[in-house]
Enzyme design. Structure first.
Site, mmCIF file in Angstrom:
data_model
loop_
_atom_site.group_PDB
_atom_site.id
_atom_site.type_symbol
_atom_site.label_atom_id
_atom_site.label_comp_id
_atom_site.label_asym_id
_atom_site.label_seq_id
_atom_site.Cartn_x
_atom_site.Cartn_y
_atom_site.Cartn_z
ATOM 1 N N ILE A 172 0.822 -1.214 0.000
ATOM 2 C CA ILE A 172 0.000 0.000 0.000
ATOM 3 C C ILE A 172 0.864 1.275 0.000
ATOM 4 O O ILE A 172 0.424 2.311 -0.489
ATOM 5 C CB ILE A 172 -0.979 -0.023 1.212
ATOM 6 C CG1 ILE A 172 -2.171 0.921 0.977
ATOM 7 C CG2 ILE A 172 -0.267 0.318 2.516
ATOM 8 C CD1 ILE A 172 -3.317 0.710 1.948
ATOM 9 N N ASP A 178 0.985 -1.245 9.394
ATOM 10 C CA ASP A 178 1.304 -0.080 10.238
ATOM 11 C C ASP A 178 2.811 0.206 10.197
ATOM 12 O O ASP A 178 3.252 1.341 9.965
ATOM 13 C CB ASP A 178 0.837 -0.399 11.668
ATOM 14 C CG ASP A 178 0.748 0.819 12.569
ATOM 15 O OD1 ASP A 178 0.956 1.943 12.086
ATOM 16 O OD2 ASP A 178 0.469 0.629 13.772
ATOM 17 N N SER A 212 -7.655 -5.519 10.228
ATOM 18 C CA SER A 212 -7.872 -6.550 11.276
ATOM 19 C C SER A 212 -7.541 -7.978 10.863
ATOM 20 O O SER A 212 -7.626 -8.878 11.691
ATOM 21 C CB SER A 212 -9.323 -6.542 11.812
ATOM 22 O OG SER A 212 -9.512 -5.509 12.731
HETATM 23 N N1 APR Z 1 0.565 -3.162 2.268
HETATM 24 C C1 APR Z 1 -0.698 -3.644 2.266
HETATM 25 N N2 APR Z 1 -1.155 -4.551 3.140
HETATM 26 C C2 APR Z 1 -0.269 -5.024 4.045
HETATM 27 C C3 APR Z 1 1.069 -4.577 4.120
HETATM 28 C C4 APR Z 1 1.476 -3.601 3.181
HETATM 29 N N3 APR Z 1 2.713 -3.110 3.168
HETATM 30 N N4 APR Z 1 1.688 -5.231 5.141
HETATM 31 C C5 APR Z 1 0.777 -6.077 5.670
HETATM 32 N N5 APR Z 1 -0.386 -5.955 5.005
HETATM 33 C C6 APR Z 1 -1.668 -6.671 5.214
HETATM 34 C C7 APR Z 1 -1.617 -7.988 5.946
HETATM 35 O O1 APR Z 1 -1.244 -9.020 5.053
HETATM 36 C C8 APR Z 1 -3.065 -8.118 6.394
HETATM 37 O O2 APR Z 1 -3.867 -8.673 5.360
HETATM 38 O O3 APR Z 1 -2.483 -5.865 6.025
HETATM 39 C C9 APR Z 1 -3.521 -6.679 6.597
HETATM 40 C C10 APR Z 1 -3.710 -6.275 8.039
HETATM 41 O O4 APR Z 1 -2.717 -6.884 8.847
HETATM 42 P P1 APR Z 1 -1.975 -6.144 10.046
HETATM 43 O O5 APR Z 1 -1.049 -5.128 9.506
HETATM 44 O O6 APR Z 1 -1.433 -7.185 10.942
HETATM 45 O O7 APR Z 1 -3.181 -5.301 10.770
HETATM 46 P P2 APR Z 1 -4.299 -5.773 11.834
HETATM 47 O O8 APR Z 1 -4.651 -7.193 11.719
HETATM 48 O O9 APR Z 1 -5.401 -4.741 11.716
HETATM 49 O O10 APR Z 1 -3.564 -5.600 13.224
HETATM 50 C C11 APR Z 1 -3.264 -4.331 13.714
HETATM 51 O O11 APR Z 1 -0.947 -4.847 14.054
HETATM 52 O O12 APR Z 1 0.937 -3.824 13.284
HETATM 53 C C12 APR Z 1 0.052 -3.870 14.291
HETATM 54 O O13 APR Z 1 0.082 -1.609 15.096
HETATM 55 C C13 APR Z 1 -0.725 -2.585 14.467
HETATM 56 O O14 APR Z 1 -1.299 -3.338 16.638
HETATM 57 C C14 APR Z 1 -1.792 -3.113 15.336
HETATM 58 C C15 APR Z 1 -2.139 -4.438 14.704
#
Ligand code: APR
Length: 168
Positions: free
Chosen positions: A11, A34, A117
Site C-alpha cells: 500500500i 502499520d 484486522s
Molecule cells: N501493504 C498492504 N497490506 C499489508 C502490508 C502492506 N505493506 N503489510 C501487511 N499488510 C496486510 C496484511 O497481510 C493483512 O492482510 O495488512 C492486513 C492487516 O494486517 P496487520 O497489519 O497485521 O493489521 P491488523 O490485523 O489490523 O492488526 C493491527 O498490528 O501492526 C500492528 O500496530 C498494528 O497493533 C496493530 C495491529
C-alpha cells in the site's frame, strides 16, 4: 459512483490521495501494514500520531502522509477477533465508515484500504472482506471520491476481495 478496484501489493507505493492504516489504539506504530506505513512516511508520522494521542477501536483519525506519495494517512483501529460475539463486525464496519467520512471531509479523490484486522488482529479474511466491500460501497456514491482501492498484500487476499467485488 467511485470505481472499486482490487490491487495486490504494498500500500505504501500507491499513488493515491490517501491511504488507510490498520493502526492500534495508542497510534504507536507496530508491525504489518502499520510498520510499513511508518517506515515509508518517516519519523514525522509518529510525531503526528503522538500529538493526536490515540484512537478508540472503530474510529479513525487523519495525518499528513509526510514522505509517502499519498498526501494523507487515515489511521483506523480494527477490532481484535475474539470469536465474533464481541461486536467485531460492527466495529470493523465502523472503521470503514469513519475512514470514508474523513476522506470525504478532506476532499480525497482516491483512497486505498488494507485488509483491516485480518493480520495480527486475527479477523477471518472472508468475513472481513465482505464487510469492507459492503460498507465502502454504501459510501461510494458520496462526494469527492473517484477511486477506492482494496490493497491486498498477498494473492489469497487478492482473490477473496476480487471475488466479492465482482459478485456483489
Ligand atoms: N501493504 C498492504 N497490506 C499489508 C502490508 C502492506 N505493506 N503489510 C501487511 N499488510 C496486510 C496484511 O497481510 C493483512 O492482510 O495488512 C492486513 C492487516 O494486517 P496487520 O497489519 O497485521 O493489521 P491488523 O490485523 O489490523 O492488526 C493491527 O498490528 O501492526 C500492528 O500496530 C498494528 O497493533 C496493530 C495491529
Amino acid at each position: 459512483m467511485a470505481n472499486l478496484e482490487v490491487f495486490e501489493g504494498d500500500i505504501t507505493g500507491l499513488q493515491v490521495d490517501g491511504i488507510v492504516n490498520a493502526a492500534n489504539e495508542a497510534l504507536a506504530g507496530g508491525g504489518g501494514v502499520d510498520g510499513a506505513i511508518h517506515r515509508a512516511a518517516g519519523p514525522e508520522l509518529l510525531n503526528a500520531c503522538r500529538a493526536i494521542g490515540g484512537c478508540p477501536t472503530g474510529e479513525a483519525v487523519i495525518t499528513p502522509g509526510f514522505k509517502l506519495s499519498a498526501r494523507y494517512v487515515i489511521h483506523t483501529v480494527g477490532p481484535i477477533w475474539r470469536g465474533g460475539q464481541s461486536g467485531e463486525a460492527e466495529l470493523l464496519a465502523s472503521c470503514y465508515r469513519n475512514s470514508m467520512r474523513i476522506a470525504l471531509e478532506n476532499q480525497i479523490h482516491s483512497i486505498a484500504f488494507p485488509s483491516i484486522s485480518t493480520g495480527v488482529y486475527g479477523y477471518p479474511l472472508e468475513a472481513a472482506a465482505v464487510i469492507a466491500v459492503d460498507t465502502v460501497r454504501e459510501w461510494a456514491e458520496e462526494g469527492s471520491l473517484e477511486k477506492i482501492i482494496f490493497c491486498c498484500y498477498d494473492t489469497r487476499a487478492f482473490n477473496v476481495y476480487k471475488e466479492i467485488v465482482v459478485s456483489q
